[in-house]
Motif scaffolding. Structure first.
Motif, PDB file in Angstrom:
ATOM      1  N   ALA A  13      -5.807  32.853 -59.306  1.00 47.88           N
ATOM      2  CA  ALA A  13      -4.619  32.501 -59.472  1.00 47.88           C
ATOM      3  C   ALA A  13      -3.788  33.899 -59.298  1.00 47.88           C
ATOM      4  O   ALA A  13      -2.579  34.053 -58.509  1.00 47.88           O
ATOM      5  CB  ALA A  13      -4.216  31.631 -60.797  1.00 47.88           C
ATOM      6  N   VAL A  14      -3.909  34.646 -60.140  1.00 48.65           N
ATOM      7  CA  VAL A  14      -3.224  36.024 -60.270  1.00 48.65           C
ATOM      8  C   VAL A  14      -3.054  36.776 -59.047  1.00 48.65           C
ATOM      9  O   VAL A  14      -2.042  37.085 -58.311  1.00 48.65           O
ATOM     10  CB  VAL A  14      -3.670  36.987 -61.437  1.00 48.65           C
ATOM     11  N   ALA A  15      -4.304  36.661 -58.347  1.00 51.45           N
ATOM     12  CA  ALA A  15      -4.502  37.389 -57.081  1.00 51.45           C
ATOM     13  C   ALA A  15      -3.622  36.771 -55.865  1.00 51.45           C
ATOM     14  O   ALA A  15      -3.029  37.514 -55.081  1.00 51.45           O
ATOM     15  CB  ALA A  15      -5.794  37.333 -56.638  1.00 51.45           C
ATOM     16  N   ALA A  16      -3.598  35.426 -55.911  1.00 47.13           N
ATOM     17  CA  ALA A  16      -2.770  34.594 -54.856  1.00 47.13           C
ATOM     18  C   ALA A  16      -1.389  34.762 -55.095  1.00 47.13           C
ATOM     19  O   ALA A  16      -0.557  34.891 -54.125  1.00 47.13           O
ATOM     20  CB  ALA A  16      -3.330  32.912 -55.002  1.00 47.13           C
ATOM     21  N   LEU A  17      -0.952  34.787 -56.377  1.00 39.10           N
ATOM     22  CA  LEU A  17       0.381  34.858 -56.794  1.00 39.10           C
ATOM     23  C   LEU A  17       1.027  36.499 -56.253  1.00 39.10           C
ATOM     24  O   LEU A  17       2.208  36.540 -56.000  1.00 39.10           O
ATOM     25  CB  LEU A  17       0.609  34.771 -57.983  1.00 39.10           C
ATOM     26  N   LEU A  18      -0.022  37.277 -56.634  1.00 41.50           N
ATOM     27  CA  LEU A  18       0.337  38.686 -56.119  1.00 41.50           C
ATOM     28  C   LEU A  18       0.327  38.851 -54.815  1.00 41.50           C
ATOM     29  O   LEU A  18       1.607  39.552 -54.074  1.00 41.50           O
ATOM     30  CB  LEU A  18      -0.759  39.502 -56.708  1.00 41.50           C
ATOM     31  N   ALA A  19      -0.345  38.086 -53.971  1.00 41.66           N
ATOM     32  CA  ALA A  19      -0.502  38.254 -52.634  1.00 41.66           C
ATOM     33  C   ALA A  19       0.891  37.566 -51.926  1.00 41.66           C
ATOM     34  O   ALA A  19       1.481  37.971 -50.823  1.00 41.66           O
ATOM     35  CB  ALA A  19      -1.484  37.613 -52.049  1.00 41.66           C
ATOM     36  N   ALA A  20       1.431  36.546 -52.615  1.00 43.49           N
ATOM     37  CA  ALA A  20       2.620  35.937 -52.273  1.00 43.49           C
ATOM     38  C   ALA A  20       3.831  36.719 -52.368  1.00 43.49           C
ATOM     39  O   ALA A  20       4.693  36.313 -51.490  1.00 43.49           O
ATOM     40  CB  ALA A  20       2.749  34.597 -53.057  1.00 43.49           C
ATOM     41  N   ARG A  21       3.919  37.732 -53.169  1.00 45.13           N
ATOM     42  CA  ARG A  21       5.177  38.409 -53.558  1.00 45.13           C
ATOM     43  C   ARG A  21       5.232  39.696 -52.967  1.00 45.13           C
ATOM     44  O   ARG A  21       6.098  40.285 -52.858  1.00 45.13           O
ATOM     45  CB  ARG A  21       5.150  38.345 -55.008  1.00 45.13           C
ATOM     46  N   ARG A  22       3.794  40.243 -52.600  1.00 43.66           N
ATOM     47  CA  ARG A  22       4.050  41.437 -52.070  1.00 43.66           C
ATOM     48  C   ARG A  22       3.582  41.559 -50.467  1.00 43.66           C
ATOM     49  O   ARG A  22       3.173  40.624 -49.950  1.00 43.66           O
ATOM     50  CB  ARG A  22       2.305  42.349 -52.481  1.00 43.66           C
ATOM     51  N   ASP A  23       4.012  42.937 -49.822  1.00 41.11           N
ATOM     52  CA  ASP A  23       4.109  42.685 -48.445  1.00 41.11           C
ATOM     53  C   ASP A  23       2.684  43.820 -47.911  1.00 41.11           C
ATOM     54  O   ASP A  23       2.791  44.138 -46.830  1.00 41.11           O
ATOM     55  CB  ASP A  23       5.184  43.213 -47.680  1.00 41.11           C
ATOM     56  N   ASP A  24       1.817  44.351 -48.905  1.00 39.75           N
ATOM     57  CA  ASP A  24       0.952  45.287 -48.512  1.00 39.75           C
ATOM     58  C   ASP A  24      -0.530  44.587 -48.948  1.00 39.75           C
ATOM     59  O   ASP A  24      -1.524  45.385 -48.981  1.00 39.75           O
ATOM     60  CB  ASP A  24       1.190  46.527 -49.467  1.00 39.75           C
ATOM     61  N   VAL A  25      -0.562  43.468 -49.037  1.00 38.54           N
ATOM     62  CA  VAL A  25      -1.805  42.576 -49.212  1.00 38.54           C
ATOM     63  C   VAL A  25      -2.236  42.271 -47.926  1.00 38.54           C
ATOM     64  O   VAL A  25      -1.701  41.495 -47.024  1.00 38.54           O
ATOM     65  CB  VAL A  25      -1.892  41.591 -50.165  1.00 38.54           C
ATOM     66  N   ILE A  26      -3.509  42.783 -47.570  1.00 38.54           N
ATOM     67  CA  ILE A  26      -4.043  42.369 -46.108  1.00 38.54           C
ATOM     68  C   ILE A  26      -5.195  41.185 -46.073  1.00 38.54           C
ATOM     69  O   ILE A  26      -5.592  40.770 -45.035  1.00 38.54           O
ATOM     70  CB  ILE A  26      -4.618  43.519 -45.421  1.00 38.54           C
ATOM     71  N   GLN A  27      -5.701  40.781 -47.277  1.00 37.34           N
ATOM     72  CA  GLN A  27      -6.642  39.953 -47.375  1.00 37.34           C
ATOM     73  C   GLN A  27      -6.709  39.252 -48.870  1.00 37.34           C
ATOM     74  O   GLN A  27      -6.369  40.202 -49.731  1.00 37.34           O
ATOM     75  CB  GLN A  27      -7.903  40.408 -46.859  1.00 37.34           C
ATOM     76  N   LEU A  28      -7.153  38.346 -48.964  1.00 31.78           N
ATOM     77  CA  LEU A  28      -7.141  37.505 -50.467  1.00 31.78           C
ATOM     78  C   LEU A  28      -8.393  36.743 -50.161  1.00 31.78           C
ATOM     79  O   LEU A  28      -8.907  35.815 -49.466  1.00 31.78           O
ATOM     80  CB  LEU A  28      -5.946  36.381 -50.490  1.00 31.78           C
ATOM     81  N   VAL A  29      -9.187  37.017 -51.243  1.00 31.10           N
ATOM     82  CA  VAL A  29     -10.510  36.393 -51.545  1.00 31.10           C
ATOM     83  C   VAL A  29     -10.562  35.850 -52.991  1.00 31.10           C
ATOM     84  O   VAL A  29     -10.147  36.709 -53.863  1.00 31.10           O
ATOM     85  CB  VAL A  29     -11.810  37.362 -51.321  1.00 31.10           C
ATOM     86  N   THR A  30     -11.274  34.763 -53.093  1.00 35.38           N
ATOM     87  CA  THR A  30     -11.378  34.206 -54.557  1.00 35.38           C
ATOM     88  C   THR A  30     -12.775  33.623 -54.607  1.00 35.38           C
ATOM     89  O   THR A  30     -13.315  33.028 -53.897  1.00 35.38           O
ATOM     90  CB  THR A  30     -10.292  33.199 -54.945  1.00 35.38           C
ATOM     91  N   VAL A  31     -13.311  33.798 -56.029  1.00 32.88           N
ATOM     92  CA  VAL A  31     -14.564  33.189 -56.377  1.00 32.88           C
ATOM     93  C   VAL A  31     -14.187  32.488 -57.422  1.00 32.88           C
ATOM     94  O   VAL A  31     -13.787  32.916 -58.629  1.00 32.88           O
ATOM     95  CB  VAL A  31     -15.441  34.694 -56.695  1.00 32.88           C
ATOM     96  N   ALA A  32     -14.549  31.150 -57.142  1.00 28.73           N
ATOM     97  CA  ALA A  32     -14.311  30.083 -58.182  1.00 28.73           C
ATOM     98  C   ALA A  32     -12.980  29.982 -58.700  1.00 28.73           C
ATOM     99  O   ALA A  32     -12.566  29.859 -59.694  1.00 28.73           O
ATOM    100  CB  ALA A  32     -15.429  30.467 -59.425  1.00 28.73           C
ATOM    101  N   GLY A  33     -11.951  30.416 -57.670  1.00 30.05           N
ATOM    102  CA  GLY A  33     -10.473  30.567 -58.126  1.00 30.05           C
ATOM    103  C   GLY A  33      -9.902  29.417 -58.374  1.00 30.05           C
ATOM    104  O   GLY A  33      -9.948  28.294 -57.804  1.00 30.05           O
ATOM    105  N   MET A  34      -8.802  29.872 -59.395  1.00 31.84           N
ATOM    106  CA  MET A  34      -7.874  28.715 -59.746  1.00 31.84           C
ATOM    107  C   MET A  34      -6.817  28.842 -58.906  1.00 31.84           C
ATOM    108  O   MET A  34      -5.720  29.651 -59.251  1.00 31.84           O
ATOM    109  CB  MET A  34      -7.611  29.152 -60.990  1.00 31.84           C
ATOM    110  N   LEU A  35      -6.688  28.035 -57.896  1.00 34.25           N
ATOM    111  CA  LEU A  35      -5.721  27.989 -56.729  1.00 34.25           C
ATOM    112  C   LEU A  35      -4.558  26.954 -56.965  1.00 34.25           C
ATOM    113  O   LEU A  35      -3.608  26.890 -56.289  1.00 34.25           O
ATOM    114  CB  LEU A  35      -6.412  27.668 -55.515  1.00 34.25           C
ATOM    115  N   ASP A  36      -4.802  26.084 -57.682  1.00 33.26           N
ATOM    116  CA  ASP A  36      -3.686  24.840 -57.982  1.00 33.26           C
ATOM    117  C   ASP A  36      -4.149  24.415 -59.467  1.00 33.26           C
ATOM    118  O   ASP A  36      -4.873  23.308 -59.685  1.00 33.26           O
ATOM    119  CB  ASP A  36      -3.968  23.725 -57.073  1.00 33.26           C
ATOM    120  N   HIS A  37      -3.561  24.973 -60.439  1.00 29.94           N
ATOM    121  CA  HIS A  37      -3.745  24.726 -61.870  1.00 29.94           C
ATOM    122  C   HIS A  37      -3.148  23.177 -62.171  1.00 29.94           C
ATOM    123  O   HIS A  37      -3.688  22.635 -63.074  1.00 29.94           O
ATOM    124  CB  HIS A  37      -3.202  25.602 -62.811  1.00 29.94           C
TER     125      HIS A  37
END
Length: 294
Positions: free
Chosen positions: A184-208
């Motif tokens: 969840a934190v990784a996705a939220l960071l990726a949504a606000r930053r312009d330097d993230v080129i890839q997002l990977v989650t493992v058992a990720g909390m994507l819609d709490h």
């Protein structure tokens, strides 16, 4: 929740590497005395032992309002792109009705994944108030790892910590890998930053919101929801790995997130049938990383 996942994980095959063996022994010892919760110091020491075995070191990252802990190799390699692994929620709850006084994880899966990263510049970022000494616990109120675990303050502090890690490596691009709530934190960071080129989650909390409805538990009212930021993630390459036996963060959570994207931009969700929430991501990570590393 994490405690239940920990108990299930004791049946997993023992990890061949030494640090994995240490981790498995530690978890087994904990599970054999389920009425006890390891102390904050023992959980911290466990992570330090894992890092020592892997020739990694801990770093103290000053942000506003938190001090965050990171781990990275003893001799960081300078690179344009840095892969950062973000830890899960840790020991947020001791039971279904009793929150923890310290969210430092018993089993730091995110850290072990980072240390098994196959190649390239890599670092690890703990969540606020994990692996933190008493003197550095500014802002560490329980809502930070319970209802507000994905709050704006948490995401902002994590973003500041990413900036500090990137400076250590001389990097200007990021790959983010989030385990469980770290997804969840990784996705939220990726949504606000312009330097993230890839997002990977493992058992990720994507819609709490979907997750709390599924488990019929109290909504995380003080947290941002990654699924609400789909429009900011449309063009970002993503891979979301889900365990077929995961009873904690099920495939329904990932699919609920995926459904928020238009059909032409839906991110990839891959189900690994034999895995649950904690087993056997660390054991097989070098092979699984081939699914997303260039």
């Amino acid at each position: 929740m994490l405690w239940a996942s920990l108990r299930r994980s004791t049946s997993a095959p023992v990890i061949a590497m030494l640090r994995g063996t240490l981790s498995a022994l530690f978890i087994t010892a904990v599970a054999s005395c389920t009425h006890l919760v390891p102390s904050s110091q023992s959980r911290h020491d466990h992570a330090l032992n894992l890092a020592h075995t892997a020739e990694w070191k801990s770093v103290r990252l000053k942000t506003e309002p938190f001090i965050l802990t990171g781990f990275l190799p003893q001799a960081p390699q300078r690179a344009k792109t840095l892969t950062v692994y973000i830890e899960g929620d840790g020991l947020a709850w001791i039971s279904g009705s009793r929150s923890s006084g310290d969210p430092t994880p018993i089993n730091p899966v995110g850290l072990e994944l980072a240390m098994r990263h196959p190649y390239g510049a890599v670092a690890y970022l703990a969540r606020p108030c994990q692996f933190i000494a008493d003197t550095d616990r500014n802002g560490c109120e329980k809502h930070v790892w319970t209802a507000g675990r994905y709050s704006g303050d948490v995401v902002e502090a994590s973003s500041q910590a990413l900036d500090a890690l990137m400076a250590m490596f001389g990097a200007d691009k990021l790959r983010l890998v989030g385990y469980s709530g770290g997804g969840a934190v990784a996705a939220l960071l990726a949504a606000r930053r312009d330097d993230v080129i890839q997002l990977v989650t493992v058992a990720g909390m994507l819609d709490h919101q979907s997750w709390t409805r599924e488990h019929q538990i109290t909504p995380l009212h003080d947290s941002l929801n990654p699924a609400d930021f789909a429009s900011s993630l449309l063009d970002l390459p993503q891979l979301h790995l889900i365990g077929g036996k995961d009873k904690n963060v099920t495939e329904a959570t990932a699919n609920s997130y995926r459904a928020r994207f238009p059909a032409s931009h839906q991110p990839q969700v891959k189900r690994i049938e034999a895995f649950d929430h904690s087993c056997c991501w660390v054991r097989d990570w070098p092979e699984l990383a081939k699914l997303w590393l260039p």
